[in-house]
Design a protein around this motif. Sequence first.
Motif, PDB file in Angstrom:
ATOM      1  N   ARG A 123      49.480  58.224  49.887  1.00 47.88           N
ATOM      2  CA  ARG A 123      48.932  57.039  50.519  1.00 47.88           C
ATOM      3  C   ARG A 123      47.408  57.069  50.454  1.00 47.88           C
ATOM      4  N   MET A 128      52.151  52.633  48.577  1.00 46.80           N
ATOM      5  CA  MET A 128      51.803  51.332  49.131  1.00 46.80           C
ATOM      6  C   MET A 128      52.967  50.368  48.944  1.00 46.80           C
ATOM      7  N   LYS A 129      53.472  49.837  50.035  1.00 48.15           N
ATOM      8  CA  LYS A 129      54.609  48.934  49.989  1.00 48.15           C
ATOM      9  C   LYS A 129      54.154  47.519  49.630  1.00 48.15           C
ATOM     10  N   SER A 138      43.379  34.941  58.612  1.00 48.73           N
ATOM     11  CA  SER A 138      44.714  34.921  59.205  1.00 48.73           C
ATOM     12  C   SER A 138      44.939  33.621  59.967  1.00 48.73           C
ATOM     13  N   PHE A 140      61.594  44.529  48.767  1.00 54.28           N
ATOM     14  CA  PHE A 140      61.243  43.160  49.112  1.00 54.28           C
ATOM     15  C   PHE A 140      61.937  42.213  48.138  1.00 54.28           C
ATOM     16  N   HIS A 160      60.553  49.606  46.758  1.00 56.86           N
ATOM     17  CA  HIS A 160      59.242  50.242  46.923  1.00 56.86           C
ATOM     18  C   HIS A 160      59.306  51.503  47.780  1.00 56.86           C
ATOM     19  N   ARG A 203      45.058  54.217  48.693  1.00 58.78           N
ATOM     20  CA  ARG A 203      44.197  53.418  49.548  1.00 58.78           C
ATOM     21  C   ARG A 203      42.708  53.736  49.415  1.00 58.78           C
ATOM     22  N   GLY A 238      53.032  44.008  50.137  1.00 60.87           N
ATOM     23  CA  GLY A 238      52.294  43.446  51.262  1.00 60.87           C
ATOM     24  C   GLY A 238      51.648  42.134  50.891  1.00 60.87           C
ATOM     25  N   THR A 239      50.986  41.544  51.864  1.00 58.72           N
ATOM     26  CA  THR A 239      50.380  40.229  51.671  1.00 58.72           C
ATOM     27  C   THR A 239      49.330  40.242  50.571  1.00 58.72           C
ATOM     28  N   ASP A 240      48.535  41.317  50.481  1.00 59.21           N
ATOM     29  CA  ASP A 240      47.474  41.362  49.470  1.00 59.21           C
ATOM     30  C   ASP A 240      48.040  41.186  48.064  1.00 59.21           C
ATOM     31  N   ASN A 295      44.696  45.166  42.572  1.00 59.86           N
ATOM     32  CA  ASN A 295      44.658  45.260  44.035  1.00 59.86           C
ATOM     33  C   ASN A 295      44.216  46.693  44.318  1.00 59.86           C
TER      34      ASN A 295
END
Length: 236
Positions: free
Chosen positions: A128, A19-20, A187, A5, A14, A132, A22-24, A113
């Motif tokens: 993963r 975990m790539k 969202s 990114f 990444h 997660r 992301g928005t979080d 996070n």
Amino acid sequence: MSAGFQCKKFYVAHDHCAMKVGTDGLLLGAFALLPPPHSDILDIGAGSGLISLMLAQRTAGANLIDAIELDPAAAEQAATNVANSLWPNAIRLIKGDILTYSSSKRYRLIVSNPPFFQQSLLPIDKKRSQARHTDSLPLAALLRKAADLLHEQGVFSVILPLPQAEYMLQLAMTEGWYLAQCCEVRSKAEKPVQRLLFSLSLTAEITRHSTLIIHQADGDYSADYKALLRDFYLKF
């Protein structure tokens, strides 16, 4: 160049991370309350190093950031991302488990996070799953560890889906934490709350409440979302 990114001032590879980007992570890196210059920051579960790099940019490298990551491949990739950034001396990568980490430092800002799948079927992919699922980092243990490492005037900033956030906040209130800041993330305006961005303190605080809408009705990003991430998103 490996998969990753591109931000305005740094690149985050990444492809070796479960975990790539992301928005979080982007939200937390932009939302977290910055500590005074030259005070210490701790990033728990650094992954690709995204949040640490965002904080290094926001502080112009004036704060030392300890970034701890359990998965060796992710930690190695984060170290490479840091070495290739504008702030290689501001971030120290630590390969290890936060639950066994000890330090004489008391951090003015701790960010995480964290894993958020609870009481659910484990994903097939082991890495993963680890990234997660709270089996690898229970929220109660995370709170206790953060309390041990936090400066008396520090804050602990977290992002979680609403159910897990409510659970963590209930735990926090019973263990002497105070809610300093809470942002409901939707969202779209008509959608339910999807995430909570919140900051905890060990001293009494007047809670600052806010709401962040990511998309306008037409699907474009909202003005508030653009303002929050303008220093990072190339498209903004």
